[in-house]
Scaffold this motif. Structure first.
Motif, PDB file in Angstrom:
ATOM      1  N   VAL A  43       0.852  -1.104  -0.105  1.00  0.00           N
ATOM      2  CA  VAL A  43      -0.059  -0.048   0.178  1.00  0.00           C
ATOM      3  C   VAL A  43       0.789   1.143   0.085  1.00  0.00           C
ATOM      4  O   VAL A  43       1.682   1.428   0.721  1.00  0.00           O
ATOM      5  CB  VAL A  43      -0.818   0.334   1.243  1.00  0.00           C
ATOM      6  N   ILE A  44       0.566   2.223  -0.962  1.00  0.00           N
ATOM      7  CA  ILE A  44       1.260   3.403  -1.069  1.00  0.00           C
ATOM      8  C   ILE A  44       0.530   4.689  -0.934  1.00  0.00           C
ATOM      9  O   ILE A  44       1.139   5.680  -0.801  1.00  0.00           O
ATOM     10  CB  ILE A  44       2.140   3.539  -2.519  1.00  0.00           C
ATOM     11  N   GLU A  45      -0.726   4.433  -0.982  1.00  0.00           N
ATOM     12  CA  GLU A  45      -1.681   5.753  -0.582  1.00  0.00           C
ATOM     13  C   GLU A  45      -2.920   5.356   0.224  1.00  0.00           C
ATOM     14  O   GLU A  45      -3.479   4.336  -0.179  1.00  0.00           O
ATOM     15  CB  GLU A  45      -1.962   6.374  -1.936  1.00  0.00           C
ATOM     16  N   ILE A  46      -3.360   5.944   1.035  1.00  0.00           N
ATOM     17  CA  ILE A  46      -4.710   5.549   1.698  1.00  0.00           C
ATOM     18  C   ILE A  46      -5.565   6.987   1.666  1.00  0.00           C
ATOM     19  O   ILE A  46      -4.892   8.083   1.968  1.00  0.00           O
ATOM     20  CB  ILE A  46      -4.332   5.470   3.184  1.00  0.00           C
ATOM     21  N   GLY A  47      -6.577   6.801   1.201  1.00  0.00           N
ATOM     22  CA  GLY A  47      -7.626   8.097   0.899  1.00  0.00           C
ATOM     23  C   GLY A  47      -8.185   8.552   2.309  1.00  0.00           C
ATOM     24  O   GLY A  47      -8.214   7.873   3.156  1.00  0.00           O
ATOM     25  N   SER A  48      -8.734   9.762   2.264  1.00  0.00           N
ATOM     26  CA  SER A  48      -9.275  10.223   3.354  1.00  0.00           C
ATOM     27  C   SER A  48     -10.391   9.882   3.844  1.00  0.00           C
ATOM     28  O   SER A  48     -11.192   8.878   3.223  1.00  0.00           O
ATOM     29  CB  SER A  48      -9.690  11.725   2.907  1.00  0.00           C
ATOM     30  N   SER A  49     -10.608   9.378   5.133  1.00  0.00           N
ATOM     31  CA  SER A  49     -11.502   8.921   5.958  1.00  0.00           C
ATOM     32  C   SER A  49     -11.562   7.464   5.577  1.00  0.00           C
ATOM     33  O   SER A  49     -12.718   6.981   5.546  1.00  0.00           O
ATOM     34  CB  SER A  49     -12.864   9.536   5.619  1.00  0.00           C
ATOM     35  N   VAL A  64       3.848   3.562   3.688  1.00  0.00           N
ATOM     36  CA  VAL A  64       3.177   4.841   3.841  1.00  0.00           C
ATOM     37  C   VAL A  64       3.499   5.745   5.138  1.00  0.00           C
ATOM     38  O   VAL A  64       3.378   6.902   4.870  1.00  0.00           O
ATOM     39  CB  VAL A  64       1.635   4.591   3.405  1.00  0.00           C
ATOM     40  N   VAL A  65       3.733   4.997   6.243  1.00  0.00           N
ATOM     41  CA  VAL A  65       3.964   5.940   7.222  1.00  0.00           C
ATOM     42  C   VAL A  65       5.247   6.369   7.283  1.00  0.00           C
ATOM     43  O   VAL A  65       5.531   6.980   8.337  1.00  0.00           O
ATOM     44  CB  VAL A  65       4.006   4.861   8.637  1.00  0.00           C
ATOM     45  N   GLU A  66       6.166   5.964   6.399  1.00  0.00           N
ATOM     46  CA  GLU A  66       7.548   6.793   6.453  1.00  0.00           C
ATOM     47  C   GLU A  66       7.610   7.876   5.753  1.00  0.00           C
ATOM     48  O   GLU A  66       8.439   8.773   5.959  1.00  0.00           O
ATOM     49  CB  GLU A  66       8.597   5.679   5.590  1.00  0.00           C
ATOM     50  N   ARG A  67       6.590   8.380   5.035  1.00  0.00           N
ATOM     51  CA  ARG A  67       6.399   9.688   4.366  1.00  0.00           C
ATOM     52  C   ARG A  67       6.427  10.944   5.371  1.00  0.00           C
ATOM     53  O   ARG A  67       6.091  10.687   6.556  1.00  0.00           O
ATOM     54  CB  ARG A  67       5.200   9.853   3.556  1.00  0.00           C
ATOM     55  N   ASP A  68       7.192  11.924   4.623  1.00  0.00           N
ATOM     56  CA  ASP A  68       6.960  13.215   5.516  1.00  0.00           C
ATOM     57  C   ASP A  68       5.910  14.051   5.053  1.00  0.00           C
ATOM     58  O   ASP A  68       5.785  13.943   3.775  1.00  0.00           O
ATOM     59  CB  ASP A  68       8.285  14.049   5.368  1.00  0.00           C
ATOM     60  N   TRP A  69       5.007  14.647   5.887  1.00  0.00           N
ATOM     61  CA  TRP A  69       3.706  15.139   5.344  1.00  0.00           C
ATOM     62  C   TRP A  69       3.876  16.771   5.890  1.00  0.00           C
ATOM     63  O   TRP A  69       2.699  17.355   6.239  1.00  0.00           O
ATOM     64  CB  TRP A  69       2.534  14.656   6.031  1.00  0.00           C
ATOM     65  N   THR A  89      -0.451  -0.712  15.629  1.00  0.00           N
ATOM     66  CA  THR A  89       0.883  -1.484  15.564  1.00  0.00           C
ATOM     67  C   THR A  89       1.683  -1.172  14.439  1.00  0.00           C
ATOM     68  O   THR A  89       1.157  -1.424  13.194  1.00  0.00           O
ATOM     69  CB  THR A  89       0.946  -2.750  15.931  1.00  0.00           C
ATOM     70  N   ILE A  90       2.906  -0.528  14.512  1.00  0.00           N
ATOM     71  CA  ILE A  90       3.518  -0.249  13.391  1.00  0.00           C
ATOM     72  C   ILE A  90       4.568  -1.244  13.251  1.00  0.00           C
ATOM     73  O   ILE A  90       5.501  -1.633  13.780  1.00  0.00           O
ATOM     74  CB  ILE A  90       4.535   0.996  13.449  1.00  0.00           C
ATOM     75  N   GLY A  91       4.299  -2.044  11.990  1.00  0.00           N
ATOM     76  CA  GLY A  91       5.010  -3.601  11.694  1.00  0.00           C
ATOM     77  C   GLY A  91       6.224  -3.577  11.230  1.00  0.00           C
ATOM     78  O   GLY A  91       6.959  -2.322  10.971  1.00  0.00           O
ATOM     79  N   ASN A  92       6.701  -4.751  11.035  1.00  0.00           N
ATOM     80  CA  ASN A  92       8.240  -5.020  10.685  1.00  0.00           C
ATOM     81  C   ASN A  92       8.439  -4.109   9.096  1.00  0.00           C
ATOM     82  O   ASN A  92       7.411  -3.997   8.637  1.00  0.00           O
ATOM     83  CB  ASN A  92       8.310  -6.463  10.575  1.00  0.00           C
ATOM     84  N   LYS A  95      11.148   1.654   8.257  1.00  0.00           N
ATOM     85  CA  LYS A  95      12.218   2.167   8.900  1.00  0.00           C
ATOM     86  C   LYS A  95      12.010   3.529   9.509  1.00  0.00           C
ATOM     87  O   LYS A  95      13.019   3.681  10.607  1.00  0.00           O
ATOM     88  CB  LYS A  95      13.412   2.404   7.860  1.00  0.00           C
ATOM     89  N   LYS A  96      11.200   4.195   9.414  1.00  0.00           N
ATOM     90  CA  LYS A  96      10.727   5.262  10.211  1.00  0.00           C
ATOM     91  C   LYS A  96       9.389   5.517  10.362  1.00  0.00           C
ATOM     92  O   LYS A  96       8.608   5.512   9.389  1.00  0.00           O
ATOM     93  CB  LYS A  96      11.469   6.606   9.623  1.00  0.00           C
ATOM     94  N   VAL A  97       9.106   6.374  11.308  1.00  0.00           N
ATOM     95  CA  VAL A  97       7.735   7.120  11.259  1.00  0.00           C
ATOM     96  C   VAL A  97       7.930   8.454  10.983  1.00  0.00           C
ATOM     97  O   VAL A  97       8.461   9.249  11.584  1.00  0.00           O
ATOM     98  CB  VAL A  97       7.197   6.879  12.710  1.00  0.00           C
ATOM     99  N   GLY A  98       7.098   8.756   9.705  1.00  0.00           N
ATOM    100  CA  GLY A  98       7.476  10.226   9.265  1.00  0.00           C
ATOM    101  C   GLY A  98       6.692  11.113  10.057  1.00  0.00           C
ATOM    102  O   GLY A  98       6.088  11.193  10.971  1.00  0.00           O
ATOM    103  N   ASN A  99       7.211  12.427   9.680  1.00  0.00           N
ATOM    104  CA  ASN A  99       6.961  13.800  10.301  1.00  0.00           C
ATOM    105  C   ASN A  99       5.277  13.665   9.934  1.00  0.00           C
ATOM    106  O   ASN A  99       4.810  13.607   8.883  1.00  0.00           O
ATOM    107  CB  ASN A  99       7.562  14.905   9.331  1.00  0.00           C
ATOM    108  N   ARG A 100       4.821  14.338  11.154  1.00  0.00           N
ATOM    109  CA  ARG A 100       3.452  14.436  10.943  1.00  0.00           C
ATOM    110  C   ARG A 100       2.382  13.273  10.646  1.00  0.00           C
ATOM    111  O   ARG A 100       1.263  13.487  10.725  1.00  0.00           O
ATOM    112  CB  ARG A 100       3.041  15.871  10.310  1.00  0.00           C
ATOM    113  N   GLN A 101       3.082  12.261  10.698  1.00  0.00           N
ATOM    114  CA  GLN A 101       2.323  10.997  10.330  1.00  0.00           C
ATOM    115  C   GLN A 101       1.064  10.698  11.261  1.00  0.00           C
ATOM    116  O   GLN A 101      -0.057  10.404  10.333  1.00  0.00           O
ATOM    117  CB  GLN A 101       3.149   9.714  10.519  1.00  0.00           C
ATOM    118  N   PHE A 102       0.836  10.746  12.484  1.00  0.00           N
ATOM    119  CA  PHE A 102      -0.275  10.558  13.002  1.00  0.00           C
ATOM    120  C   PHE A 102      -0.579  11.819  13.983  1.00  0.00           C
ATOM    121  O   PHE A 102      -1.221  11.644  15.003  1.00  0.00           O
ATOM    122  CB  PHE A 102      -0.142   9.366  13.993  1.00  0.00           C
TER     123      PHE A 102
END
Length: 169
Positions: A43-49, A64-69, A89-92, A95-102
């Motif tokens: 998965v490379i993109e997740i839609g709004s809501s 997708v959680v590695e992106r900087d936003w 849970t951020i799985g295996n 490598k990183k949790v991106g800026n502003r991810q959550f």
């Protein structure tokens, strides 16, 4: 490669197929019985809501959680903020949790980060108002600026010895 909508709204668990690249806007909307969703690395993109009204446990294996936003037109939390997941849970292989991810995800009470993660970006979990506990693995070496700023209920964080940099706030 594109998950448009989950038709069976009565499902309680869902594992997205490995070759899925996109999760559409509101794909899981009103799956109020959903207690566990697993997102694969493809998965490379997740839609709004995308997960509106889903509960329970969100397991993300996707980069997708590695992106900087910093300048995204849709806030990164928009795809998860309308959900009611209490555990993340951020799985295996991430490598990183991106800026502003959550940023501003108000439903998470606990976050478990896998030992493949080496850094947590700036504002990554900032203003996650319900967050009470975070498990940071020994693999993390840096925690960005304001990573947990505004997490007023955060009472349980163990910072491992391997962390060599903790930025402001």
């Amino acid at each position: 490669t594109y998950l448009v909508e989950v038709v069976d709204k009565t499902l309680t668990e869902y594992t997205i197929k490995d070759n899925t690249r996109f999760i559409g806007e509101s794909a899981f909307s009103n799956c109020s019985n959903m207690t566990s969703i697993t997102i694969p690395d493809s998965v490379i993109e997740i839609g709004s809501s995308a997960f509106s009204n889903c509960r329970g446990h969100l397991i993300i294996n996707s980069s997708v959680v590695e992106r900087d936003w910093w300048s995204a037109p849709i806030r990164p939390a928009d795809w998860v903020n309308s959900a009611r997941f209490s555990k993340l849970t951020i799985g295996n292989n991430i490598k990183k949790v991106g800026n502003r991810q959550f940023y501003g995800c108000t439903s998470f009470k606990s976050v478990i980060i896998s030992d493949s993660v080496t850094s947590i970006g700036s504002f990554a979990f900032s203003h996650c108002d319900s967050l009470k506990s975070v498990t940071i693995p020994n693999s993390v070496t840096s925690i960005g600026n304001s990573a947990f700023n505004g997490c007023t209920y955060l009472t349980n964080v163990v910072i491992p010895d391997g962390v060599t940099e903790i930025s402001d706030y």
